[in-house]
Every structure is written in C-alpha cells, then in structure tokens.
Design a protein around this motif. Sequence first.
Motif, PDB file in Angstrom:
ATOM      1  N   PRO A  26      11.094  16.511   7.069  1.00  0.00           N
ATOM      2  CA  PRO A  26      12.516  16.101   7.139  1.00  0.00           C
ATOM      3  C   PRO A  26      13.223  16.189   5.789  1.00  0.00           C
ATOM      4  O   PRO A  26      14.405  16.514   5.720  1.00  0.00           O
ATOM      5  CB  PRO A  26      12.455  14.659   7.634  1.00  0.00           C
ATOM      6  CG  PRO A  26      11.120  14.481   8.231  1.00  0.00           C
ATOM      7  CD  PRO A  26      10.208  15.479   7.582  1.00  0.00           C
ATOM      8  N   GLN A  27      12.503  15.925   4.719  1.00  0.00           N
ATOM      9  CA  GLN A  27      13.109  16.000   3.383  1.00  0.00           C
ATOM     10  C   GLN A  27      13.488  17.451   3.066  1.00  0.00           C
ATOM     11  O   GLN A  27      14.554  17.718   2.525  1.00  0.00           O
ATOM     12  CB  GLN A  27      12.148  15.452   2.330  1.00  0.00           C
ATOM     13  CG  GLN A  27      12.757  15.432   0.945  1.00  0.00           C
ATOM     14  CD  GLN A  27      11.815  14.837  -0.098  1.00  0.00           C
ATOM     15  OE1 GLN A  27      10.709  14.427   0.226  1.00  0.00           O
ATOM     16  NE2 GLN A  27      12.261  14.803  -1.324  1.00  0.00           N
ATOM     17  N   GLU A  33      19.816  21.778   4.209  1.00  0.00           N
ATOM     18  CA  GLU A  33      21.189  21.532   4.657  1.00  0.00           C
ATOM     19  C   GLU A  33      22.107  21.292   3.473  1.00  0.00           C
ATOM     20  O   GLU A  33      23.242  21.781   3.440  1.00  0.00           O
ATOM     21  CB  GLU A  33      21.224  20.344   5.612  1.00  0.00           C
ATOM     22  CG  GLU A  33      20.587  20.629   6.955  1.00  0.00           C
ATOM     23  CD  GLU A  33      20.413  19.368   7.793  1.00  0.00           C
ATOM     24  OE1 GLU A  33      20.645  18.249   7.275  1.00  0.00           O
ATOM     25  OE2 GLU A  33      20.049  19.511   8.978  1.00  0.00           O
ATOM     26  N   THR A  34      21.622  20.540   2.481  1.00  0.00           N
ATOM     27  CA  THR A  34      22.411  20.288   1.272  1.00  0.00           C
ATOM     28  C   THR A  34      22.672  21.589   0.530  1.00  0.00           C
ATOM     29  O   THR A  34      23.798  21.867   0.093  1.00  0.00           O
ATOM     30  CB  THR A  34      21.685  19.289   0.354  1.00  0.00           C
ATOM     31  OG1 THR A  34      21.459  18.088   1.067  1.00  0.00           O
ATOM     32  CG2 THR A  34      22.499  19.007  -0.892  1.00  0.00           C
ATOM     33  N   THR A  35      21.632  22.406   0.398  1.00  0.00           N
ATOM     34  CA  THR A  35      21.785  23.687  -0.291  1.00  0.00           C
ATOM     35  C   THR A  35      22.773  24.578   0.460  1.00  0.00           C
ATOM     36  O   THR A  35      23.635  25.215  -0.156  1.00  0.00           O
ATOM     37  CB  THR A  35      20.421  24.391  -0.414  1.00  0.00           C
ATOM     38  OG1 THR A  35      19.517  23.537  -1.100  1.00  0.00           O
ATOM     39  CG2 THR A  35      20.551  25.702  -1.185  1.00  0.00           C
ATOM     40  N   GLN A  36      22.673  24.610   1.781  1.00  0.00           N
ATOM     41  CA  GLN A  36      23.597  25.414   2.583  1.00  0.00           C
ATOM     42  C   GLN A  36      25.036  24.921   2.396  1.00  0.00           C
ATOM     43  O   GLN A  36      25.965  25.720   2.255  1.00  0.00           O
ATOM     44  CB  GLN A  36      23.212  25.363   4.063  1.00  0.00           C
ATOM     45  CG  GLN A  36      24.124  26.182   4.956  1.00  0.00           C
ATOM     46  CD  GLN A  36      24.044  27.660   4.674  1.00  0.00           C
ATOM     47  OE1 GLN A  36      22.961  28.169   4.410  1.00  0.00           O
ATOM     48  NE2 GLN A  36      25.173  28.338   4.694  1.00  0.00           N
ATOM     49  N   LEU A  38      26.244  23.339  -0.232  1.00  0.00           N
ATOM     50  CA  LEU A  38      26.678  23.701  -1.588  1.00  0.00           C
ATOM     51  C   LEU A  38      27.037  25.180  -1.672  1.00  0.00           C
ATOM     52  O   LEU A  38      28.033  25.556  -2.306  1.00  0.00           O
ATOM     53  CB  LEU A  38      25.589  23.354  -2.598  1.00  0.00           C
ATOM     54  CG  LEU A  38      25.347  21.864  -2.829  1.00  0.00           C
ATOM     55  CD1 LEU A  38      24.108  21.652  -3.700  1.00  0.00           C
ATOM     56  CD2 LEU A  38      26.548  21.208  -3.453  1.00  0.00           C
ATOM     57  N   VAL A  39      26.242  26.023  -1.056  1.00  0.00           N
ATOM     58  CA  VAL A  39      26.529  27.461  -1.068  1.00  0.00           C
ATOM     59  C   VAL A  39      27.845  27.736  -0.342  1.00  0.00           C
ATOM     60  O   VAL A  39      28.672  28.514  -0.819  1.00  0.00           O
ATOM     61  CB  VAL A  39      25.353  28.257  -0.437  1.00  0.00           C
ATOM     62  CG1 VAL A  39      25.755  29.705  -0.175  1.00  0.00           C
ATOM     63  CG2 VAL A  39      24.130  28.197  -1.341  1.00  0.00           C
ATOM     64  N   ASP A  40      28.051  27.082   0.802  1.00  0.00           N
ATOM     65  CA  ASP A  40      29.316  27.251   1.519  1.00  0.00           C
ATOM     66  C   ASP A  40      30.507  26.814   0.672  1.00  0.00           C
ATOM     67  O   ASP A  40      31.538  27.488   0.622  1.00  0.00           O
ATOM     68  CB  ASP A  40      29.306  26.464   2.833  1.00  0.00           C
ATOM     69  CG  ASP A  40      28.379  27.072   3.879  1.00  0.00           C
ATOM     70  OD1 ASP A  40      27.998  28.249   3.722  1.00  0.00           O
ATOM     71  OD2 ASP A  40      28.044  26.350   4.842  1.00  0.00           O
ATOM     72  N   SER A  41      30.365  25.680  -0.016  1.00  0.00           N
ATOM     73  CA  SER A  41      31.446  25.198  -0.892  1.00  0.00           C
ATOM     74  C   SER A  41      31.704  26.182  -2.024  1.00  0.00           C
ATOM     75  O   SER A  41      32.859  26.474  -2.353  1.00  0.00           O
ATOM     76  CB  SER A  41      31.085  23.839  -1.486  1.00  0.00           C
ATOM     77  OG  SER A  41      30.974  22.877  -0.489  1.00  0.00           O
TER      78      SER A  41
END
Length: 135
Positions: A26-27, A33-36, A38-41
């Motif tokens: 889960p981590q 998800e966090t990386t995705q 950030l990349v989207d931003s």
Amino acid sequence: MPLCSPWQASKAEENGSDSFMHSMDPQLVRQMETTQSLVDSYVTIVNKTVWDLMVGLTPKTTMHLMINNTKELIFSELLAKLYSCGDKNMLMEESKEQAKWCNEMLCMHHVLREAPNIISDIKTTIVSMPTGAHG
C-alpha cells in the motif's frame, strides 16, 4: 512478495489486472499515486508556461515594440520638425480654451474648499434653532 517497478505496475494496470495492484505494498501504491499527481502538476505547469510564452508574451512584445518605435519617432523626428517650423514662444502659449478650463477648475477648487465650512455653519444653525421655530 516480489516488488516490481512502477512501469510494470502501470503495464499490469493497463492489461486490467487488478489482482496485481492488490498484491502491491500500500505504501508503494501511495507513492506511485503521489508521483503521478506530481508529474501531472508539472506537465500542467509546463503547458501553461509554454502557452503564456507563445500566446501571452507575443502580443505584449509586439505592443512594447510598437510603442517604443512610435515614441522614438515622436522624439527624434516630429519634435525636431515642430521646433524648427514655428515660433517657440507661440508653442508655449496657452490656448483660450485651456485658459478657460484652468480658471473653471480653479473656481471649482475654491468652492470645494469652502463647502465644508458652509455645511458646518448650516449644521450649527439647525442644531441651535428652537424646536418650535422651523422656518
């Protein structure tokens, strides 16, 4: 439990394998998800910056160049022609319309400076009148 790269995880997700995602840590899923996110931003910021440079900056640059070139023309050529063609004393004379407007503004200034005193006098007069004597 074997760990795999995010590329493999996204490849498995594309193939519709939900069991693979459930078997992941889960981590690691949260990190992906966090990386995705950030990349989207980051991509959004880059797209906005490129848009601003291409669309927003070009008109500003064009206007800046037009105004500077016009200002340079006025100061270099037109002003020189104006000074060479006529009497310099005549150029500095105030027109009748301008003089009239200045006098009107000066009168308005004096009236407006006196207005608070007049209002104060009226206010004092109304307050000091007896209650039965309206007049």
